[in-house]
Design an enzyme around this catalytic site. Structure first.
Site, PDB file in Angstrom:
ATOM      1  N   HIS A   1     -33.461   0.154   9.643  1.00 52.62           N
ATOM      2  CA  HIS A   1     -33.012   1.538   9.892  1.00 52.62           C
ATOM      3  C   HIS A   1     -31.985   1.968   8.833  1.00 52.62           C
ATOM      4  CE1 HIS A   1     -31.557   4.802  12.808  1.00 52.62           C
ATOM      5  NE2 HIS A   1     -30.602   4.769  11.899  1.00 52.62           N
ATOM      6  N   GLU A   2     -31.020   1.080   8.556  1.00 53.14           N
ATOM      7  CA  GLU A   2     -29.946   1.438   7.610  1.00 53.14           C
ATOM      8  C   GLU A   2     -30.476   1.516   6.175  1.00 53.14           C
ATOM      9  OE1 GLU A   2     -27.478   2.634   8.962  1.00 53.14           O
ATOM     10  OE2 GLU A   2     -27.742   1.746  10.944  1.00 53.14           O
TER      11      GLU A   2
ATOM     12  N   GLN B   1     -24.510   8.489   5.156  1.00 52.23           N
ATOM     13  CA  GLN B   1     -24.098   9.168   6.389  1.00 52.23           C
ATOM     14  C   GLN B   1     -22.657   9.650   6.322  1.00 52.23           C
ATOM     15  OE1 GLN B   1     -25.726   5.790   9.010  1.00 52.23           O
ATOM     16  NE2 GLN B   1     -25.939   7.591  10.310  1.00 52.23           N
TER      17      GLN B   1
ATOM     18  N   GLY C   1     -24.680   0.434  13.424  1.00 50.80           N
ATOM     19  CA  GLY C   1     -24.845   0.398  11.972  1.00 50.80           C
ATOM     20  C   GLY C   1     -24.494   1.747  11.378  1.00 50.80           C
TER      21      GLY C   1
ATOM     22  N   CYS D   1     -29.306   7.266  16.260  1.00 52.80           N
ATOM     23  CA  CYS D   1     -28.614   7.316  14.969  1.00 52.80           C
ATOM     24  C   CYS D   1     -27.405   8.236  15.103  1.00 52.80           C
ATOM     25  CB  CYS D   1     -29.581   7.857  13.913  1.00 52.80           C
ATOM     26  SG  CYS D   1     -28.868   7.997  12.277  1.00 52.80           S
ATOM     27  N   LEU D   2     -26.286   7.828  14.520  1.00 54.10           N
ATOM     28  CA  LEU D   2     -25.075   8.654  14.601  1.00 54.10           C
ATOM     29  C   LEU D   2     -25.267  10.007  13.907  1.00 54.10           C
ATOM     30  CD1 LEU D   2     -22.229   6.026  14.032  1.00 54.10           C
ATOM     31  CD2 LEU D   2     -23.130   6.920  16.184  1.00 54.10           C
TER      32      LEU D   2
ATOM     33  N   HIS E   1     -31.978   4.754   5.437  1.00 52.43           N
ATOM     34  CA  HIS E   1     -30.992   5.792   5.068  1.00 52.43           C
ATOM     35  C   HIS E   1     -30.781   5.814   3.550  1.00 52.43           C
ATOM     36  CE1 HIS E   1     -29.463   7.528   8.779  1.00 52.43           C
ATOM     37  NE2 HIS E   1     -29.281   6.336   9.320  1.00 52.43           N
TER      38      HIS E   1
HETATM   39 CO    CO Z   1     -29.000   5.972  11.339  1.00 50.73          CO
END
Ligand code: CO
Length: 154
Positions: free
Chosen positions: A131-132, A51, A46, A89-90, A135
């Site tokens: 999670h997204e 991000q 995701g 997470c990226l 963000h």
């Molecule tokens: Co993330």
């Protein structure tokens, strides 16, 4: 097709709240494509627009097995149960943590063709959606994890 730069934890943009998308145009669809390219390039499941430095309420998800979604202005309208599992997470490379989330969620969103959609999700997809959307509120999983570790995904 373009791979975008992924901002890392410590960048103040990741702490900001994102704004709703007002208009879904060609430029927005291009962003969705670029976000998907970026997610795939870095093996993510995701990615949220903040991000890649855009403070708008846009998320892409691909949990495999056909579980690919583009969520514009997503809102969780129902949750059920609780589940604790590992997340990464990226934007937080090489860190993993145990995070409690709702086990099931119902999310309403707009798709790239400006159609209102409702999605019922459980398992990894439900976790990823939460999670997204975090963000979009300026929240990272390390802000809410029960425990954090360095290293490899389990
Ligand atoms: Co993330």
């Amino acid at each position: 097709m373009a791979v975008l730069e992924v901002l890392k934890a410590g960048n103040p943009v990741l702490k900001e709240k994102s704004l709703p998308v007002a208009e879904i145009d060609k430029k927005m669809r291009r962003l969705l494509d670029d976000m998907t390219d970026t997610m795939k390039k870095y093996d993510g499941v995701g990615l949220a627009a903040p991000q890649v430095g855009k403070l708008i309420r846009v998320v892409v998800i691909d949990v495999g097995k056909g579980g690919r979604y583009e969520l514009i202005n997503p809102v969780i309208v129902k949750t059920e149960g609780k589940a604790v599992d590992s997340e990464g997470c990226l934007s937080v490379p090489d860190i993993f943590g145990e995070v409690e989330r709702a086990e099931k969620v119902t999310v309403e969103y707009t798709n790239r063709w400006n159609k209102q959609q409702t999605l019922n999700a459980d398992g990894l997809l439900a976790r990823c959606i939460q999670h997204e959307i975090d963000h979009l509120e300026g929240r990272l999983f390390i802000d809410i994890a029960q425990s954090i570790r360095k290293g490899e995904p389990k």
